[in-house]
Motif scaffolding. Structure first.
Motif, PDB file in Angstrom:
ATOM      1  N   SER A  25     -16.642 -29.757  21.706  1.00 44.59           N
ATOM      2  CA  SER A  25     -15.825 -30.884  22.177  1.00 44.59           C
ATOM      3  C   SER A  25     -14.401 -30.796  21.646  1.00 44.59           C
ATOM      4  O   SER A  25     -13.506 -31.464  22.163  1.00 44.59           O
ATOM      5  N   LEU A  26     -14.175 -29.962  20.636  1.00 41.24           N
ATOM      6  CA  LEU A  26     -12.831 -29.781  20.080  1.00 41.24           C
ATOM      7  C   LEU A  26     -12.127 -28.541  20.634  1.00 41.24           C
ATOM      8  O   LEU A  26     -11.006 -28.242  20.242  1.00 41.24           O
ATOM      9  N   TRP A  27     -12.790 -27.817  21.521  1.00 39.73           N
ATOM     10  CA  TRP A  27     -12.169 -26.650  22.140  1.00 39.73           C
ATOM     11  C   TRP A  27     -11.151 -27.089  23.169  1.00 39.73           C
ATOM     12  O   TRP A  27     -11.210 -28.197  23.709  1.00 39.73           O
ATOM     13  N   GLU A  28     -10.229 -26.199  23.476  1.00 43.46           N
ATOM     14  CA  GLU A  28      -9.329 -26.422  24.605  1.00 43.46           C
ATOM     15  C   GLU A  28     -10.247 -26.533  25.827  1.00 43.46           C
ATOM     16  O   GLU A  28     -11.049 -25.650  26.071  1.00 43.46           O
ATOM     17  N   PRO A  29     -10.171 -27.656  26.573  1.00 44.30           N
ATOM     18  CA  PRO A  29     -11.148 -27.896  27.642  1.00 44.30           C
ATOM     19  C   PRO A  29     -11.242 -26.799  28.700  1.00 44.30           C
ATOM     20  O   PRO A  29     -12.338 -26.491  29.167  1.00 44.30           O
ATOM     21  N   VAL A  30     -10.130 -26.213  29.077  1.00 46.20           N
ATOM     22  CA  VAL A  30     -10.183 -25.154  30.097  1.00 46.20           C
ATOM     23  C   VAL A  30     -10.888 -23.922  29.544  1.00 46.20           C
ATOM     24  O   VAL A  30     -11.731 -23.322  30.223  1.00 46.20           O
ATOM     25  N   LEU A  31     -10.594 -23.555  28.303  1.00 44.02           N
ATOM     26  CA  LEU A  31     -11.273 -22.411  27.698  1.00 44.02           C
ATOM     27  C   LEU A  31     -12.765 -22.688  27.560  1.00 44.02           C
ATOM     28  O   LEU A  31     -13.591 -21.810  27.812  1.00 44.02           O
ATOM     29  N   GLY A  32     -13.121 -23.907  27.197  1.00 45.63           N
ATOM     30  CA  GLY A  32     -14.527 -24.275  27.103  1.00 45.63           C
ATOM     31  C   GLY A  32     -15.229 -24.208  28.444  1.00 45.63           C
ATOM     32  O   GLY A  32     -16.368 -23.744  28.543  1.00 45.63           O
ATOM     33  N   PHE A  33     -14.530 -24.649  29.497  1.00 39.22           N
ATOM     34  CA  PHE A  33     -15.098 -24.576  30.844  1.00 39.22           C
ATOM     35  C   PHE A  33     -15.392 -23.130  31.221  1.00 39.22           C
ATOM     36  O   PHE A  33     -16.490 -22.802  31.689  1.00 39.22           O
ATOM     37  N   TYR A  34     -14.427 -22.241  31.006  1.00 38.70           N
ATOM     38  CA  TYR A  34     -14.607 -20.846  31.391  1.00 38.70           C
ATOM     39  C   TYR A  34     -15.572 -20.103  30.461  1.00 38.70           C
ATOM     40  O   TYR A  34     -16.200 -19.132  30.887  1.00 38.70           O
ATOM     41  N   PHE A  35     -15.706 -20.559  29.229  1.00 38.96           N
ATOM     42  CA  PHE A  35     -16.720 -20.007  28.325  1.00 38.96           C
ATOM     43  C   PHE A  35     -18.114 -20.260  28.910  1.00 38.96           C
ATOM     44  O   PHE A  35     -18.905 -19.334  29.107  1.00 38.96           O
ATOM     45  N   LEU A  36     -18.410 -21.525  29.205  1.00 36.13           N
ATOM     46  CA  LEU A  36     -19.720 -21.854  29.774  1.00 36.13           C
ATOM     47  C   LEU A  36     -19.895 -21.258  31.161  1.00 36.13           C
ATOM     48  O   LEU A  36     -21.000 -20.847  31.535  1.00 36.13           O
ATOM     49  N   ASP A  37     -18.831 -21.198  31.910  1.00 33.42           N
ATOM     50  CA  ASP A  37     -18.885 -20.628  33.248  1.00 33.42           C
ATOM     51  C   ASP A  37     -19.299 -19.153  33.194  1.00 33.42           C
ATOM     52  O   ASP A  37     -20.160 -18.711  33.959  1.00 33.42           O
ATOM     53  N   ALA A  38     -18.714 -18.398  32.290  1.00 37.40           N
ATOM     54  CA  ALA A  38     -19.066 -16.981  32.165  1.00 37.40           C
ATOM     55  C   ALA A  38     -20.528 -16.824  31.769  1.00 37.40           C
ATOM     56  O   ALA A  38     -21.244 -15.979  32.323  1.00 37.40           O
ATOM     57  N   LEU A  39     -20.973 -17.659  30.827  1.00 33.91           N
ATOM     58  CA  LEU A  39     -22.383 -17.591  30.433  1.00 33.91           C
ATOM     59  C   LEU A  39     -23.294 -17.959  31.604  1.00 33.91           C
ATOM     60  O   LEU A  39     -24.362 -17.362  31.771  1.00 33.91           O
ATOM     61  N   ALA A  40     -22.870 -18.910  32.428  1.00 31.78           N
ATOM     62  CA  ALA A  40     -23.666 -19.292  33.604  1.00 31.78           C
ATOM     63  C   ALA A  40     -23.749 -18.146  34.605  1.00 31.78           C
ATOM     64  O   ALA A  40     -24.804 -17.919  35.211  1.00 31.78           O
ATOM     65  N   HIS A  41     -22.666 -17.406  34.783  1.00 30.81           N
ATOM     66  CA  HIS A  41     -22.692 -16.254  35.688  1.00 30.81           C
ATOM     67  C   HIS A  41     -23.591 -15.142  35.136  1.00 30.81           C
ATOM     68  O   HIS A  41     -24.317 -14.501  35.902  1.00 30.81           O
ATOM     69  N   ILE A  42     -23.538 -14.936  33.835  1.00 34.28           N
ATOM     70  CA  ILE A  42     -24.439 -13.957  33.220  1.00 34.28           C
ATOM     71  C   ILE A  42     -25.886 -14.410  33.404  1.00 34.28           C
ATOM     72  O   ILE A  42     -26.748 -13.636  33.832  1.00 34.28           O
ATOM     73  N   ASP A  43     -26.147 -15.672  33.107  1.00 34.30           N
ATOM     74  CA  ASP A  43     -27.490 -16.233  33.249  1.00 34.30           C
ATOM     75  C   ASP A  43     -28.003 -16.091  34.679  1.00 34.30           C
ATOM     76  O   ASP A  43     -29.137 -15.666  34.903  1.00 34.30           O
ATOM     77  N   TYR A  44     -27.161 -16.410  35.645  1.00 38.56           N
ATOM     78  CA  TYR A  44     -27.577 -16.331  37.045  1.00 38.56           C
ATOM     79  C   TYR A  44     -27.865 -14.881  37.443  1.00 38.56           C
ATOM     80  O   TYR A  44     -28.896 -14.587  38.059  1.00 38.56           O
TER      81      TYR A  44
END
Length: 168
Positions: A25-44
């Motif tokens: 919650s203390l991360w830069e929100p855009v970087l946090g979004f793309y962090f989880l996004d990349a993990l979601a693409h790997i997961d998928y």
């Protein structure tokens, strides 16, 4: 499912990672979004190889990825691909230290991309990426120095993202 379960092991490896020592919650929100996004693409991608398209796990991941298409266009999130290219041009040392998945997918000169939500490094290849490549990608997102760099107040990557956004 694959006979040797190598891709299932990649998913287990991802799911065993933890951010318990960090506060996203203390991360830069855009970087946090793309962090989880990349993990979601790997997961998928790995889930698709391991379980197939009709698995509920794969279908749920696909639903998230459909939702995020509109989300990536909101606010400063739309600036992220340009930011990665700006890093490559203006801060090549820092670019070399971001996860390779971000380097490859967002670099305008690289042919890697997300295709139908899958991580595709070579669009000409019909062979799935070897499991160990996904494990390496996961590891890169959980390097402590990288995670620390995403914190909104003191993170070096977050500061560079703010600098980029201010100029663009």
């Amino acid at each position: 499912m694959t006979a040797d379960r190598e891709y299932v092991h990649v998913l287990e490896y991802l799911y065993e990672k933890s951010l318990v020592l960090h506060d996203p919650s203390l991360w830069e929100p855009v970087l946090g979004f793309y962090f989880l996004d990349a993990l979601a693409h790997i997961d998928y991608t790995v889930g698709l190889i391991a379980y197939g398209y009709h698995s509920p796990k794969t279908m749920m991941a696909g639903e998230y990825l459909r939702w995020r298409i509109d989300e990536e266009k909101k606010g400063d999130r739309a600036k992220f691909p340009g930011f990665v290219n700006w890093l490559k041009e203006h801060h090549p040392d820092r670019f070399s230290r971001i996860p390779s998945l971000w380097q490859m997918v967002y670099d305008r000169e690289d042919k890697a991309s997300y295709r139908s939500f899958r991580v595709v490094l070579d669009p000409e290849s019909r062979t799935p990426l070897a499991a160990h490549h996904f494990t390496r990608m996961v590891d890169e997102f959980f390097v402590t120095d990288f995670i620390k760099s995403m914190y909104r107040e003191e993170g070096s990557l977050a500061a560079l993202f703010r600098e980029y956004c201010a100029a663009n």
